[in-house]
Design a protein around this motif. Structure first.
Motif, mmCIF file in Angstrom:
data_model
loop_
_atom_site.group_PDB
_atom_site.id
_atom_site.type_symbol
_atom_site.label_atom_id
_atom_site.label_comp_id
_atom_site.label_asym_id
_atom_site.label_seq_id
_atom_site.Cartn_x
_atom_site.Cartn_y
_atom_site.Cartn_z
ATOM 1 N N LEU A 65 50.789 -37.117 58.625
ATOM 2 C CA LEU A 65 50.323 -35.815 59.112
ATOM 3 C C LEU A 65 51.403 -34.754 58.945
ATOM 4 O O LEU A 65 51.138 -33.632 58.487
ATOM 5 N N ARG A 66 52.652 -35.096 59.309
ATOM 6 C CA ARG A 66 53.738 -34.117 59.240
ATOM 7 C C ARG A 66 54.052 -33.707 57.812
ATOM 8 O O ARG A 66 54.262 -32.523 57.538
ATOM 9 N N ILE A 67 54.077 -34.668 56.900
ATOM 10 C CA ILE A 67 54.503 -34.341 55.540
ATOM 11 C C ILE A 67 53.388 -33.648 54.748
ATOM 12 O O ILE A 67 53.652 -32.739 53.962
ATOM 13 N N MET A 68 52.141 -34.057 54.976
ATOM 14 C CA MET A 68 51.055 -33.435 54.220
ATOM 15 C C MET A 68 50.724 -32.040 54.741
ATOM 16 O O MET A 68 50.346 -31.156 53.959
ATOM 17 N N LEU A 69 50.876 -31.838 56.052
ATOM 18 C CA LEU A 69 50.574 -30.530 56.633
ATOM 19 C C LEU A 69 51.837 -29.702 56.863
ATOM 20 O O LEU A 69 51.781 -28.634 57.470
ATOM 21 N N GLY A 70 52.975 -30.198 56.391
ATOM 22 C CA GLY A 70 54.239 -29.474 56.466
ATOM 23 C C GLY A 70 54.702 -29.073 55.082
ATOM 24 O O GLY A 70 54.233 -28.075 54.517
ATOM 25 N N LEU B 245 42.899 -35.735 58.885
ATOM 26 C CA LEU B 245 43.884 -35.200 57.935
ATOM 27 C C LEU B 245 43.193 -34.463 56.806
ATOM 28 O O LEU B 245 43.660 -33.400 56.373
ATOM 29 N N ALA B 246 42.086 -35.010 56.313
ATOM 30 C CA ALA B 246 41.357 -34.354 55.231
ATOM 31 C C ALA B 246 40.860 -32.968 55.637
ATOM 32 O O ALA B 246 40.760 -32.067 54.805
ATOM 33 N N ALA B 247 40.557 -32.808 56.925
ATOM 34 C CA ALA B 247 40.126 -31.492 57.410
ATOM 35 C C ALA B 247 41.231 -30.460 57.254
ATOM 36 O O ALA B 247 40.968 -29.279 56.967
ATOM 37 N N GLY B 248 42.493 -30.883 57.456
ATOM 38 C CA GLY B 248 43.627 -29.985 57.254
ATOM 39 C C GLY B 248 43.739 -28.867 58.265
ATOM 40 O O GLY B 248 44.357 -27.834 57.993
ATOM 41 N N THR B 249 43.166 -29.041 59.445
ATOM 42 C CA THR B 249 43.184 -28.013 60.480
ATOM 43 C C THR B 249 43.845 -28.550 61.741
ATOM 44 O O THR B 249 44.065 -29.755 61.882
ATOM 45 N N SER B 250 44.143 -27.645 62.659
ATOM 46 C CA SER B 250 44.711 -28.070 63.933
ATOM 47 C C SER B 250 43.731 -28.943 64.704
ATOM 48 O O SER B 250 44.115 -29.897 65.376
ATOM 49 N N PHE B 251 42.443 -28.616 64.606
ATOM 50 C CA PHE B 251 41.428 -29.436 65.254
ATOM 51 C C PHE B 251 41.408 -30.834 64.638
ATOM 52 O O PHE B 251 41.242 -31.839 65.327
ATOM 53 N N LEU C 266 48.811 -29.925 72.613
ATOM 54 C CA LEU C 266 50.210 -29.493 72.520
ATOM 55 C C LEU C 266 50.878 -30.073 71.276
ATOM 56 O O LEU C 266 51.648 -29.392 70.592
ATOM 57 N N ALA C 267 50.587 -31.338 70.992
ATOM 58 C CA ALA C 267 51.182 -31.976 69.820
ATOM 59 C C ALA C 267 50.697 -31.330 68.530
ATOM 60 O O ALA C 267 51.489 -31.065 67.610
ATOM 61 N N ALA C 268 49.400 -31.061 68.458
ATOM 62 C CA ALA C 268 48.855 -30.431 67.255
ATOM 63 C C ALA C 268 49.379 -29.010 67.088
ATOM 64 O O ALA C 268 49.621 -28.548 65.961
ATOM 65 N N ARG C 269 49.585 -28.322 68.200
ATOM 66 C CA ARG C 269 50.107 -26.954 68.127
ATOM 67 C C ARG C 269 51.512 -26.916 67.533
ATOM 68 O O ARG C 269 51.916 -25.919 66.952
ATOM 69 N N ALA C 270 52.252 -28.015 67.676
ATOM 70 C CA ALA C 270 53.597 -28.078 67.098
ATOM 71 C C ALA C 270 53.541 -28.060 65.574
ATOM 72 O O ALA C 270 54.485 -27.580 64.923
ATOM 73 N N LEU C 271 52.446 -28.561 64.988
ATOM 74 C CA LEU C 271 52.265 -28.494 63.534
ATOM 75 C C LEU C 271 51.612 -27.207 63.097
ATOM 76 O O LEU C 271 51.816 -26.741 61.973
ATOM 77 N N PHE C 272 50.782 -26.631 63.976
ATOM 78 C CA PHE C 272 50.055 -25.401 63.663
ATOM 79 C C PHE C 272 50.311 -24.368 64.747
ATOM 80 O O PHE C 272 49.408 -24.029 65.527
ATOM 81 N N PRO C 273 51.533 -23.842 64.855
ATOM 82 C CA PRO C 273 51.838 -22.919 65.939
ATOM 83 C C PRO C 273 51.039 -21.624 65.899
ATOM 84 O O PRO C 273 50.873 -20.957 66.922
ATOM 85 N N SER C 274 50.501 -21.278 64.732
ATOM 86 C CA SER C 274 49.796 -20.018 64.614
ATOM 87 C C SER C 274 48.294 -20.149 64.788
ATOM 88 O O SER C 274 47.573 -19.140 64.796
ATOM 89 N N ASP D 139 56.868 -31.460 70.135
ATOM 90 C CA ASP D 139 55.845 -32.119 70.944
ATOM 91 C C ASP D 139 55.064 -33.141 70.123
ATOM 92 O O ASP D 139 54.637 -34.181 70.637
ATOM 93 N N PHE D 140 54.903 -32.855 68.840
ATOM 94 C CA PHE D 140 54.190 -33.796 67.974
ATOM 95 C C PHE D 140 54.969 -35.099 67.811
ATOM 96 O O PHE D 140 54.419 -36.189 68.000
#
Length: 486
Positions: free
Chosen positions: A259-264, A317-323, A475-483, A71-72
């Protein structure tokens, strides 16, 4: 669904774009008549079809993790396609007016979008670099597309030299990451660095250096300070239709990858890169705010403005959270609409067939063409973050994400620079409405009117109906942070 069919449906959007681009290229080469208008229209149709095909592609990784759909990535691809279609719509009349109408223009944009989609969905460092170079090569040519214009040639050369430097830094970072993790796959890299998060292993200096070089290489492409030096010159020198494209689709694509590479794969090294991203964000906001104050060319002003906007987006991105991811995606979507509307007005402004780029030349525009003055004023107000326009909500989300992650100083810097930046946005409005100027603005075209009209409506009415964008970005953010919850 069989594995071969999964691969086919996942790669179908890229295949359609690439094949369509080659057909357009061949038709332009082997046809005696100039069909640039028809090819441009066909390119817009192909971009719309590609957007529809994105929803057919199943979620998951294919080709041993080289390419990932979620979704992201789907949301980011839609933004890229919207940006490309909007820029193409703005280019038709401008290219004709300035004598740079050639069939190669939409073809180059199509191939650049192919690289962007590969970039956004990369699941491997090698796929990342492949998409990065496909996109960059097309952008270098576009920057210098007005071959008889010295400023355009200079912009293309500057962009090529600094772009080659960023590619080299990115490739060197990739080699270091591979050397210390033993793999180029995003999943494998994450597993290799996972021990750093739990404290079972220490992070080597080589891994950190690789991370820094990758981050710097991508920071070049999004115009994040202090790697922003190409932006004002290229924005000013490139044809305005090209600048409109540069300001939208490429930035969305590279930011989505960031976003994907830094948070993945680099998420286990969050403690190592968070401070770096905070520095990039703060520097971008400060340079974007102060650098634009003395500008007399509106395209250079928008170049510095884009630097500042990337700084605001980096706060999420600096926050590093789903929000934080959700806030950044909302900001990028709003920034896309504002940029298309602003550059639509800049593209539309001409006198006797010559583009109007000096801010002083906008004097008297409100009295001669109140509709366009009003739309540009709305865009300037929105970019300044003045409520109730959409730009206010974009900044509100990223500031809230920063405060939620206890990045209070970064949020304060963002608020202060927003106030400073409001000066040069409001100066444009002041020139249009209160300064006396000579008449003679040329007539506008339907394609420009459509893009400007949609941008103005979305920017103005977003306050009444923000739910769709909020839901989609969740939905897009949840794809990076499913938990994580929201």
């Amino acid at each position: 669904m069989s594995n071969s069919m999964t691969v086919f449906y996942t790669m179908l959007p890229i295949l359609v774009l690439a094949i369509a681009g080659m057909i357009m290229l061949m038709s332009g080469v082997f046809t005696a008549r100039d069909h640039s208008f028809a090819i441009t229209g066909s390119a817009i149709v192909v971009l719309v079809i590609t957007a529809r095909l994105l929803f057919i592609a199943p979620d998951g990784a294919i080709l041993h993790g080289l390419f990932v759909t979620s979704d992201f990535t789907r949301f980011a691809d839609i933004l890229v396609l919207l940006g490309a279609a909007g820029a193409l719509s703005l280019s038709v009349a401008f290219n004709q007016r300035t004598g740079i109408t050639r069939f190669e223009y939409p073809v180059l944009i199509i191939f650049a979008v192919v690289g962007m989609i590969v970039l956004v969905s990369a699941g491997n460092l090698l796929t990342l670099y492949l998409g990065f170079e496909i996109m960059s090569l097309a952008l270098y040519v576009l920057a210098a597309f007005a071959r008889t214009n010295l400023r355009s040639s200079e912009a293309g050369l500057k962009y090529f030299i600094l772009g080659a430097l960023s590619s080299g830094l990115l490739l060197y970072g990739i080699s270091l990451v591979y050397g210390y993790s033993g793999t180029t796959g995003f999943t494998g890299i994450a597993h290799g660095f996972a021990g750093a998060m739990t404290g079972h292993t220490t992070v080597s200096l080589g891994s950190t250096l690789g991370l820094v070089f990758v981050l710097v290489g991508l920071a070049f492409k999004i115009s994040a300070a202090p790697f922003h030096m190409w932006t004002p010159d290229v924005y000013e020198g490139a044809p305005t239709s090209v600048t409109a494209f540069f300001a939208t689709a490429p930035k969305i694509a590279v930011f989505a990858l960031l976003l994907r590479i830094m948070l993945g794969p680099f998420a286990p090294l969050f403690a190592q890169w968070q401070d770096l991203v905070e520095i990039l964000a703060a520097a971008s906001m400060i340079i974007g705010a102060f650098g634009a104050i003395g500008q007399s060319n509106i395209k250079r002003l928008m170049g510095y403005s884009s630097i500042g906007h990337m700084g605001y987006a980096l706060m999420g991105l600096a926050a590093g959270t789903s929000f934080g991811v959700r806030a950044t995606l909302i900001y990028l979507a709003i920034y896309l609409v504002m940029s298309l509307g602003t550059f639509g007005c800049i593209v539309a402004m001409s006198r006797n067939g010559r583009p109007v780029e000096r801010i002083a030349d906008l004097a008297g525009m409100a009295g001669e063409d109140g509709r366009y003055a009003l739309v540009l004023a709305i865009m300037m107000w929105s970019m300044a973050g003045i409520p109730p326009l959409s730009g206010f909500f974009g900044k509100f989300y990223v500031f809230a994400a920063a405060i939620d992650a206890h990045l209070d100083i970064l949020a304060i810097i963002g608020i202060i620079t927003s106030v400073i930046a409001a000066f040069y946005y409001l100066r444009v409005i002041k020139v249009m409405y209160f300064d006396a100027g000579s008449p003679g603005f040329d007539a506008r075209t339907a394609g420009v009117n459509l893009v400007i009209g949609i941008s103005a409506v979305v920017t103005t009415l977003f306050v009444f109906y923000p739910a769709p964008l909020s839901t989609i970005t969740s939905l897009a953010a949840r794809a990076l942070f499913p938990s994580q919850g929201f």
